[in-house]
Design a protein around this motif. Structure first.
Motif, PDB file in Angstrom:
ATOM      1  N   ALA A   6       0.837  -1.204   0.000  1.00 23.55           N
ATOM      2  CA  ALA A   6       0.000   0.000   0.000  1.00 23.55           C
ATOM      3  C   ALA A   6       0.871   1.252   0.000  1.00 23.55           C
ATOM      4  CB  ALA A   6      -0.924  -0.007   1.216  1.00 23.55           C
ATOM      5  N   HIS A   7       1.962   1.208   0.741  1.00 27.85           N
ATOM      6  CA  HIS A   7       2.881   2.353   0.795  1.00 27.85           C
ATOM      7  C   HIS A   7       3.423   2.669  -0.596  1.00 27.85           C
ATOM      8  CE1 HIS A   7       6.853   4.228   2.367  1.00 27.85           C
ATOM      9  NE2 HIS A   7       5.913   5.146   2.262  1.00 27.85           N
ATOM     10  N   LYS A   8       3.852   1.636  -1.278  1.00 19.25           N
ATOM     11  CA  LYS A   8       4.407   1.819  -2.627  1.00 19.25           C
ATOM     12  C   LYS A   8       3.343   2.364  -3.578  1.00 19.25           C
ATOM     13  CE  LYS A   8       6.717  -0.801  -6.320  1.00 19.25           C
ATOM     14  NZ  LYS A   8       7.206  -2.152  -6.730  1.00 19.25           N
ATOM     15  N   ALA A   9       2.134   1.803  -3.498  1.00 11.58           N
ATOM     16  CA  ALA A   9       1.052   2.250  -4.389  1.00 11.58           C
ATOM     17  C   ALA A   9       0.693   3.710  -4.124  1.00 11.58           C
ATOM     18  CB  ALA A   9      -0.175   1.358  -4.206  1.00 11.58           C
ATOM     19  N   LEU A  10       0.600   4.092  -2.854  1.00 12.55           N
ATOM     20  CA  LEU A  10       0.250   5.470  -2.515  1.00 12.55           C
ATOM     21  C   LEU A  10       1.325   6.453  -2.968  1.00 12.55           C
ATOM     22  CD1 LEU A  10      -1.227   4.971   1.069  1.00 12.55           C
ATOM     23  CD2 LEU A  10      -2.482   5.783  -0.941  1.00 12.55           C
ATOM     24  N   GLN A  11       2.579   6.100  -2.749  1.00 15.99           N
ATOM     25  CA  GLN A  11       3.670   6.994  -3.148  1.00 15.99           C
ATOM     26  C   GLN A  11       3.644   7.241  -4.653  1.00 15.99           C
ATOM     27  OE1 GLN A  11       5.005   8.644  -0.844  1.00 15.99           O
ATOM     28  NE2 GLN A  11       6.682   7.616   0.194  1.00 15.99           N
ATOM     29  N   ARG A  12       3.447   6.167  -5.414  1.00 11.91           N
ATOM     30  CA  ARG A  12       3.416   6.307  -6.876  1.00 11.91           C
ATOM     31  C   ARG A  12       2.181   7.084  -7.331  1.00 11.91           C
ATOM     32  NH1 ARG A  12       4.390   0.534  -9.508  1.00 11.91           N
ATOM     33  NH2 ARG A  12       4.313   1.805 -11.396  1.00 11.91           N
ATOM     34  N   ALA A  13       1.040   6.822  -6.676  1.00 14.15           N
ATOM     35  CA  ALA A  13      -0.197   7.505  -7.055  1.00 14.15           C
ATOM     36  C   ALA A  13      -0.126   8.995  -6.738  1.00 14.15           C
ATOM     37  CB  ALA A  13      -1.382   6.859  -6.345  1.00 14.15           C
ATOM     38  N   ILE A  14       0.450   9.342  -5.596  1.00 18.73           N
ATOM     39  CA  ILE A  14       0.587  10.754  -5.220  1.00 18.73           C
ATOM     40  C   ILE A  14       1.485  11.486  -6.214  1.00 18.73           C
ATOM     41  CG2 ILE A  14       1.633  12.293  -3.498  1.00 18.73           C
ATOM     42  CD1 ILE A  14       0.540  10.373  -1.344  1.00 18.73           C
ATOM     43  N   LEU A  15       2.560  10.843  -6.627  1.00 15.21           N
ATOM     44  CA  LEU A  15       3.466  11.450  -7.608  1.00 15.21           C
ATOM     45  C   LEU A  15       2.740  11.690  -8.934  1.00 15.21           C
ATOM     46  CD1 LEU A  15       6.304  12.401  -8.388  1.00 15.21           C
ATOM     47  CD2 LEU A  15       6.845  10.026  -9.000  1.00 15.21           C
ATOM     48  N   LYS A  16       1.966  10.695  -9.368  1.00 11.86           N
ATOM     49  CA  LYS A  16       1.222  10.849 -10.625  1.00 11.86           C
ATOM     50  C   LYS A  16       0.151  11.928 -10.503  1.00 11.86           C
ATOM     51  CE  LYS A  16       1.999   6.292 -12.629  1.00 11.86           C
ATOM     52  NZ  LYS A  16       1.403   5.217 -13.452  1.00 11.86           N
ATOM     53  N   ALA A  17      -0.506  11.966  -9.364  1.00 12.58           N
ATOM     54  CA  ALA A  17      -1.543  12.987  -9.149  1.00 12.58           C
ATOM     55  C   ALA A  17      -0.937  14.383  -9.141  1.00 12.58           C
ATOM     56  CB  ALA A  17      -2.268  12.713  -7.838  1.00 12.58           C
ATOM     57  N   ARG A  18       0.231  14.504  -8.536  1.00 13.72           N
ATOM     58  CA  ARG A  18       0.912  15.801  -8.490  1.00 13.72           C
ATOM     59  C   ARG A  18       1.324  16.227  -9.900  1.00 13.72           C
ATOM     60  NH1 ARG A  18       4.950  14.550  -5.026  1.00 13.72           N
ATOM     61  NH2 ARG A  18       3.610  14.984  -3.225  1.00 13.72           N
ATOM     62  N   ASN A  19       1.879  15.287 -10.665  1.00 19.77           N
ATOM     63  CA  ASN A  19       2.316  15.603 -12.032  1.00 19.77           C
ATOM     64  C   ASN A  19       1.142  15.962 -12.937  1.00 19.77           C
ATOM     65  OD1 ASN A  19       4.979  15.131 -11.340  1.00 19.77           O
ATOM     66  ND2 ASN A  19       4.997  13.018 -12.075  1.00 19.77           N
ATOM     67  N   ALA A  20      -0.042  15.431 -12.613  1.00 19.51           N
ATOM     68  CA  ALA A  20      -1.227  15.710 -13.435  1.00 19.51           C
ATOM     69  C   ALA A  20      -2.010  16.918 -12.937  1.00 19.51           C
ATOM     70  CB  ALA A  20      -2.136  14.476 -13.449  1.00 19.51           C
ATOM     71  N   GLY A  21      -1.528  17.569 -11.879  1.00 20.42           N
ATOM     72  CA  GLY A  21      -2.195  18.758 -11.370  1.00 20.42           C
ATOM     73  C   GLY A  21      -3.386  18.475 -10.467  1.00 20.42           C
ATOM     74  N   VAL A  22      -3.535  17.221 -10.051  1.00 16.09           N
ATOM     75  CA  VAL A  22      -4.597  16.893  -9.105  1.00 16.09           C
ATOM     76  C   VAL A  22      -4.195  17.353  -7.704  1.00 16.09           C
ATOM     77  CG1 VAL A  22      -5.947  15.001  -8.081  1.00 16.09           C
ATOM     78  CG2 VAL A  22      -5.297  14.912 -10.500  1.00 16.09           C
ATOM     79  N   LEU A  23      -2.915  17.333  -7.433  1.00 13.37           N
ATOM     80  CA  LEU A  23      -2.354  17.862  -6.189  1.00 13.37           C
ATOM     81  C   LEU A  23      -1.384  18.980  -6.535  1.00 13.37           C
ATOM     82  CD1 LEU A  23      -1.506  14.520  -4.314  1.00 13.37           C
ATOM     83  CD2 LEU A  23      -3.449  16.024  -3.852  1.00 13.37           C
ATOM     84  N   GLY A  24      -1.066  19.800  -5.543  1.00 16.58           N
ATOM     85  CA  GLY A  24      -0.075  20.842  -5.759  1.00 16.58           C
ATOM     86  C   GLY A  24      -0.607  22.236  -5.506  1.00 16.58           C
ATOM     87  N   ALA A  25       0.014  23.204  -6.128  1.00 17.22           N
ATOM     88  CA  ALA A  25      -0.306  24.604  -5.860  1.00 17.22           C
ATOM     89  C   ALA A  25      -1.660  25.023  -6.403  1.00 17.22           C
ATOM     90  CB  ALA A  25       0.788  25.496  -6.455  1.00 17.22           C
ATOM     91  N   SER A  26      -2.163  24.286  -7.412  1.00 11.92           N
ATOM     92  CA  SER A  26      -3.450  24.646  -8.017  1.00 11.92           C
ATOM     93  C   SER A  26      -4.184  23.374  -8.407  1.00 11.92           C
ATOM     94  CB  SER A  26      -3.234  25.543  -9.246  1.00 11.92           C
ATOM     95  OG  SER A  26      -4.466  25.910  -9.824  1.00 11.92           O
ATOM     96  N   VAL A  27      -5.029  22.872  -7.503  1.00 13.73           N
ATOM     97  CA  VAL A  27      -5.739  21.610  -7.720  1.00 13.73           C
ATOM     98  C   VAL A  27      -6.660  21.722  -8.934  1.00 13.73           C
ATOM     99  CG1 VAL A  27      -7.447  20.016  -6.736  1.00 13.73           C
ATOM    100  CG2 VAL A  27      -5.622  20.954  -5.295  1.00 13.73           C
ATOM    101  N   LEU A  28      -6.371  20.935  -9.970  1.00 16.23           N
ATOM    102  CA  LEU A  28      -7.132  20.946 -11.229  1.00 16.23           C
ATOM    103  C   LEU A  28      -7.306  22.362 -11.779  1.00 16.23           C
ATOM    104  CD1 LEU A  28      -9.935  18.257 -10.627  1.00 16.23           C
ATOM    105  CD2 LEU A  28      -7.721  17.980 -11.768  1.00 16.23           C
ATOM    106  N   GLY A  29      -6.262  23.179 -11.599  1.00 14.02           N
ATOM    107  CA  GLY A  29      -6.266  24.534 -12.139  1.00 14.02           C
ATOM    108  C   GLY A  29      -7.172  25.504 -11.408  1.00 14.02           C
ATOM    109  N   SER A  30      -7.584  25.158 -10.197  1.00 21.96           N
ATOM    110  CA  SER A  30      -8.540  25.984  -9.441  1.00 21.96           C
ATOM    111  C   SER A  30      -7.895  27.154  -8.709  1.00 21.96           C
ATOM    112  CB  SER A  30      -9.255  25.113  -8.404  1.00 21.96           C
ATOM    113  OG  SER A  30      -8.325  24.634  -7.433  1.00 21.96           O
ATOM    114  N   GLY A  31      -6.581  27.105  -8.569  1.00 22.05           N
ATOM    115  CA  GLY A  31      -5.896  28.110  -7.764  1.00 22.05           C
ATOM    116  C   GLY A  31      -5.878  27.762  -6.286  1.00 22.05           C
TER     117      GLY A  31
END
Length: 523
Positions: free
Chosen positions: A231-256
């Protein structure tokens, strides 16, 4: 060019433990030898654990299941044409027609076993991120109201209304707020959190992001038990992919609106399932329960307003936002709305994960879906709600899976774990285990829990040995009342539940002549 045959082999820890990796390798090798183009997708488990590894083949007639498949079966399966859904003794038929799955209402687990857990494209193709997109079109107060209206209650065990907790954090004034996921799934007989994190990690990420948008939090943590490396490995990889796709980070899905997420590993302490102890651990301190008030919703992580919810609580939210509060509340009964992922284990013929609307009877789950005991012997006891849950008799199994119905017979739903025992179980031994477990796992802060559990072990040993049995039984009952009323948290407060249920329902196991058994401490 011939299109590759898509073959699904679970990467869930339960499937891996019975040879799924060897099966995947054997499929790849056998296909290459025969010149058959295949695409092997490592999906989550469908939850039919007695059939793992369950392999699925995508055909023109839908996905066809085979199981349980061992690596040695793969060559023969190819000879039988399983890549085209061919007949074989291990062929289970179309997955969508499997009775165990057809009878469920899968909302939270609708994607688990269906998609590639780490494919964001797959996730989007099955309605993923629609809940988050909806949330971004609403105000925080509107999101909170939707969660309240759904009737969602904490799936970690306490059953506290999720929307009320979120409203408290939403209304709190602070420069920083946090979202914390309790993924320290430590109850015996529970594995739903693990299955979801391994089989659909983006769902947890989306649920936590919605919570953050709702209350104005910008930082989140998943507190994961260290015993879950997959589960740890899956979550780490999923979080990285979500961040790279803009789901996480400074502007969630471009919302600001910003939201960042991290995974932190626990170190094996059961007490960290208690939210304030978990927060202490997250802060780098010794995991000791905090006195309340203040509640974490007002002064949680680093003293800031914090939502602390279980994996399944967060994971239910995207469905609610996507389909509406009423659609979710239409499932269930009374004050228990929506669905509950039930985990069926112990001495059971067909163990695994079942997601059903609240209200189904315990008997139907165990005898009908579970097939009764694996040993074929009569059911004697069933523990619901983890190691601190009550032991129910075979005569009590008609109770509904509902928070209030179980409370009405002095039991609890907990995290939805069900452990079945046949008539060979020694219930005095089980009562002793509850005390022993509490003594070992207590944080040590309060005397009733720290000392009471140790004295409880000694008392059960004396009772079973026949030493002044009536007097020690009276002391045992008094001790249990003290622990229930005076313990600082549920660790000590609930330990008497399995003890007293064993004592009240299975007194004969405490009352045997000493000559008929060994002392419990020597067993």
């Amino acid at each position: 060019m011939t299109e590759a045959v898509r073959i699904y082999v679970p990467i869930d820890a339960a499937a891996l433990s019975v040879g799924a990796e060897a099966v995947a390798n054997a499929v790849a090798k056998a296909a290459q030898t025969r010149g058959i183009a295949v695409e092997i997708v490592r999906n989550g488990s469908r939850g039919l654990l007695w059939l793992e590894p369950m392999v699925e083949v995508e055909t023109s007639e839908g996905r066809i299941a085979y199981g349980p498949v061992a690596a040695r079966d793969v060559a023969v399966l190819f000879e039988a044409g399983f890549q085209n859904g061919g007949a074989h003794a291990l062929r289970l038929g179309p997955v969508d027609e499997l009775d165990w799955l057809k009878r469920q209402q899968r909302l939270t687990f609708e994607r688990v076993g269906v998609t590639d857990p780490l494919s964001l494209a797959d996730y989007r193709a099955y309605d993923g991120l629609k809940g988050l997109e909806k949330a971004l079109s609403l105000t925080g107060a509107e999101i909170v109201e939707e969660v309240k209206a759904s009737g969602l209650r904490g799936r970690g065990g306490a059953g506290f209304p999720t929307g009320i907790k979120w409203k408290t954090v939403h209304d709190a004034s602070a420069t920083q707020k946090y979202i914390v996921c309790n993924a320290d799934e430590g109850d015996s007989g529970t594995f739903a959190d693990r299955m979801l994190m391994e089989g659909d990690p983006f769902l947890l990420i989306e649920g936590m992001a919605i919570a953050a948008i709702a209350v104005g939090a910008t930082k989140g943590y998943i507190y994961l038990r260290s015993e879950y490396p997959h589960a740890h490995k899956a979550l780490q990889r999923a979080i990285l992919k979500a961040r790279n796709a803009g789901v996480l980070g400074a502007s969630v899905l471009g919302s600001g609106k910003a939201f960042e997420l991290e995974v932190r590993l626990g170190a094996g302490a059961y007490i960290c399932g208690e939210e304030t102890s978990l927060l202490e651990s997250l802060e780098g301190k010794r995991a000791i329960v905090r006195a309340k008030p203040p509640i974490p919703a007002l002064q949680g992580l680093f003293g800031k307003p914090t939502i602390v919810n279980n994996v399944l609580s967060f994971a239910a939210v995207p469905w609610i936002l996507t389909h509406g509060a009423k659609a979710y509340a239409d499932y269930g009964m009374g004050r228990s709305r929506g669905t509950l992922p039930v985990q069926l284990g112990g001495n059971i013929k067909r163990g695994g994960l079942i997601e059903l609307a609240f209200g189904i009877s315990l008997r139907e789950i165990i005898e009908d879906l579970g097939g009764g005991t694996l040993s074929g012997q009569p059911i004697r006891a069933v523990q619901v709600g983890g190691p601190l849950g009550a032991y129910l008799t075979a005569q009590q199994l008609d109770v509904a899976m509902d928070y209030e119905a179980l409370a009405g017979i002095k039991a609890m739903l907990g995290h939805g774990g069900i452990v079945v025992f046949d008539d060979s179980v020694d219930m005095a031994k089980q009562a002793r285990f509850a005390f022993e477990f509490c003594a070992k796992e207590s944080c040590g802060k309060c005397t009733p829990c720290r000392i009471g559990a140790t004295r409880g072990v000694e008392l059960v040993d004396k009772i079973v040995a026949g030493h002044e049995r009536p007097k020690n039984l009276a002391v045992l009952r008094d001790l249990n009342k003290l622990m229930t009323d005076a313990s600082l948290c549920a660790m000590g407060g609930l330990t008497p539940m399995p003890v007293m249920s064993a004592l009240n329902h299975f007194f004969e196991d405490f009352d045997r002549p000493p000559a008929e058994r060994l002392p419990l401490a020597a067993e």
